[in-house]
Enzyme design. Structure first.
Site, short mmCIF file in Angstrom:
data_model
loop_
_atom_site.label_atom_id
_atom_site.label_comp_id
_atom_site.label_asym_id
_atom_site.label_seq_id
_atom_site.Cartn_x
_atom_site.Cartn_y
_atom_site.Cartn_z
N GLU A 61 0.84 -1.20 0.00
CA GLU A 61 0.00 0.00 0.00
C GLU A 61 0.87 1.24 0.00
O GLU A 61 1.92 1.29 0.65
CB GLU A 61 -0.91 0.00 1.23
CG GLU A 61 -1.88 1.18 1.28
CD GLU A 61 -2.90 1.06 2.40
OE1 GLU A 61 -3.78 1.92 2.47
OE2 GLU A 61 -2.79 0.10 3.19
N GLY A 62 0.45 2.25 -0.75
CA GLY A 62 1.17 3.52 -0.81
C GLY A 62 0.20 4.67 -0.91
O GLY A 62 -1.00 4.52 -0.69
N GLY A 63 0.72 5.84 -1.28
CA GLY A 63 -0.11 7.03 -1.35
C GLY A 63 -1.21 6.92 -2.39
O GLY A 63 -2.27 7.51 -2.26
N PHE A 64 -0.95 6.16 -3.47
CA PHE A 64 -1.94 6.00 -4.53
C PHE A 64 -3.10 5.12 -4.07
O PHE A 64 -4.25 5.36 -4.38
CB PHE A 64 -1.25 5.38 -5.75
CG PHE A 64 -2.14 5.25 -6.97
CD1 PHE A 64 -2.14 6.22 -7.95
CD2 PHE A 64 -2.95 4.13 -7.15
CE1 PHE A 64 -2.95 6.09 -9.08
CE2 PHE A 64 -3.76 3.99 -8.26
CZ PHE A 64 -3.75 4.98 -9.23
N GLY A 65 -2.79 4.09 -3.35
CA GLY A 65 -3.79 3.13 -2.91
C GLY A 65 -3.16 1.78 -2.67
O GLY A 65 -1.94 1.66 -2.55
N LYS A 66 -3.96 0.73 -2.65
CA LYS A 66 -3.46 -0.62 -2.40
C LYS A 66 -3.13 -1.33 -3.71
O LYS A 66 -3.68 -1.01 -4.76
CB LYS A 66 -4.49 -1.43 -1.61
CG LYS A 66 -4.70 -0.93 -0.19
CD LYS A 66 -5.72 -1.78 0.56
CE LYS A 66 -5.89 -1.26 1.98
NZ LYS A 66 -6.90 -2.04 2.75
N VAL A 67 -2.22 -2.29 -3.61
CA VAL A 67 -1.86 -3.13 -4.75
C VAL A 67 -2.22 -4.56 -4.39
O VAL A 67 -1.87 -5.06 -3.32
CB VAL A 67 -0.36 -3.03 -5.09
CG1 VAL A 67 -0.03 -3.90 -6.30
CG2 VAL A 67 0.01 -1.58 -5.36
N ASP A 117 12.21 9.27 -8.72
CA ASP A 117 11.91 8.64 -7.43
C ASP A 117 12.65 7.31 -7.31
O ASP A 117 12.05 6.28 -6.99
CB ASP A 117 10.39 8.44 -7.28
CG ASP A 117 9.98 8.26 -5.83
OD1 ASP A 117 10.75 8.65 -4.93
OD2 ASP A 117 8.88 7.72 -5.58
#
Length: 415
Positions: A102-108, A226
């Site tokens: 999970e990151g800032g964009f959403g879950k994977v 990044d």
């Protein structure tokens, strides 16, 4: 680099995702289209002119460069369009047990896609990144992924297979990387994360460097922006691939040295000139590579609040040690003891210092970084070859008949 904390607050490194990007402006849900088929896309999603992506991708790159020959850039994305129903089914209704990260964009999520259902083909494992409706990254990063990764093909870049853009749902479908992120293998402990040997660390570094070198050698240079251990993913054979192009940008136009942009990225990896001025150079990526190279050498995170204050920032603490051959052993990962060629480790330390140079123009190009790493890898291989020859039965017999054998030394002492 302390002045970038506010600009990068909350950026989290993880295995299948990336840093937070700017809140998208002027991108409303009304601009999204609904897809209901699984055909390939056209370039209509692109906010970047297709003229910036030419099939002849290389400018100034030698045809002898393998990292260039192996990759290409399409004029427009060539991706499969998935329906939301397809991806929801593929990920078992997005159950928690299918979450990869999970990151800032959403879950994977981990999913299973039928490549050719009509022919009864076996389902292919994929990674599906699903936008969190409350994410601050939203459409901007989603579209950046499609624009860049949807057009780029290279062995050291993660392959984007397709996307879903349906109502308020935004999803991206990638090839599945079985070994997860380099970050996990470097810093996590446990039975499933055995220490990476020196030879494997070199392999990962070389592959990641080739991926960056390819981006920098394209006709319209691409700045990754990044580069960090969590964005380097590993397949089942530990081949590295760069992931997450949500912050990628085109390099400067002809005659310009840099582009000016809002400071985005991950604290500890961003180049000092970018943090302080917002001036982004192609060689800002080289600085980030230097940070990861340092992490690989010493097995420590770029930033770790649990360390003593003088060691909190790895770059600041390690630089004096990198330039001193005798003190380098204090820095090297203790789990690598006996695995590396001392001269090769020192060459790697010198390369790290060059990548971390304060001025962008003082840093090597990624092409030069690839060449330097390959020379270090060859140095280790030659050392192994010498050891193998020395320990072979034929060499042992030869040593027994040598004038310098134990028997001859005994006779010498007798005389």
């Amino acid at each position: 680099m302390g002045n970038c904390a506010s600009a990068m607050d909350g950026l989290i490194p993880w295995g299948w995702g990336g840093a937070k990007a700017a809140n998208p402006a002027g991108m409303s849900a009304s601009k999204r289209t609904t897809s209901s088929s699984t055909t390939a896309t056209t370039g209509k999603l692109s906010t970047v002119s297709t003229s910036t992506f030419m099939a002849s991708t290389v400018s100034g790159g030698s045809t002898d460069d393998g990292y260039v020959e192996d990759g290409h850039i399409l004029e427009s994305p060539n991706l499969r369009i998935f329906t939301f129903a397809e991806l929801r089914s593929a990920c078992k209704n997005f159950k928690p047990e299918t979450v990869l990260g999970e990151g800032g964009f959403g879950k994977v999520y981990k999913g299973w896609i039928d490549v050719n259902p009509a022919k009864g083909s076996t389902a292919m494992v994929v990674a599906v990144k699903k936008l969190n409706p409350e994410s601050v990254q939203g459409m901007e990063q989603w579209q950046s992924e499609v624009n860049f990764l949807g057009r780029i093909s290279h062995p050291n870049l993660v392959r984007l297979l397709g996307y879903c853009m349906e109502d308020n749902e935004l999803l991206l479908v990638y090839e599945f990387m079985a070994k997860g992120s380099l970050e996990n293998h470097l810093f996590r402990r446990g039975a499933i994360y055995e220490p990476l040997p020196w030879s494997l660390r070199l392999k990962i570094l070389i592959g990641a460097a080739r991926g960056l070198a390819f981006l920098h050698s394209s006709e319209k240079q691409i700045i990754y922006r990044d580069f960090k251990a969590s964005n380097i993913l590993l397949d089942s054979h530990f081949n590295p691939k760069l992931s997450d192009f949500g912050l990628a940008k085109h390099g400067p136009d002809d005659g310009e040295s840099h582009v000016t942009t809002r400071v985005m990225g991950t604290y500890g990896y961003a180049a000092p000139e970018y943090v302080s001025t917002g001036h982004l150079y192609v060689k800002s990526d080289v600085y980030g590579f230097g940070v990861v190279l340092l992490e690989i050498l010493c097995g420590l995170r770029a930033l770790d609040p649990s360390r003593p204050s003088e060691k909190l920032n790895l770059v600041n603490w390690a630089k004096p040690l990198l330039s001193d051959r005798r003190r380098l052993t204090q820095l090297m990962d203790s789990r690598l003891e006996g695995q590396y060629h001392a001269r090769g480790a020192f060459r790697a330390a010198q390369l790290t210092l060059k990548c971390l140079a304060g001025e962008p123009k003082s840093r090597p190009s990624m092409k030069e970084v690839v060449e330097a790493l390959e020379q270090i890898e060859a140095m280790k291989s030659k050392s192994k070859s010498r050891e193998a020859r020395r320990d072979s039965p034929s060499m042992a017999r030869g040593r027994g008949n040598s004038p310098r054998s134990d028997g001859s030394r005994t006779n010498s002492r007798g005389r």
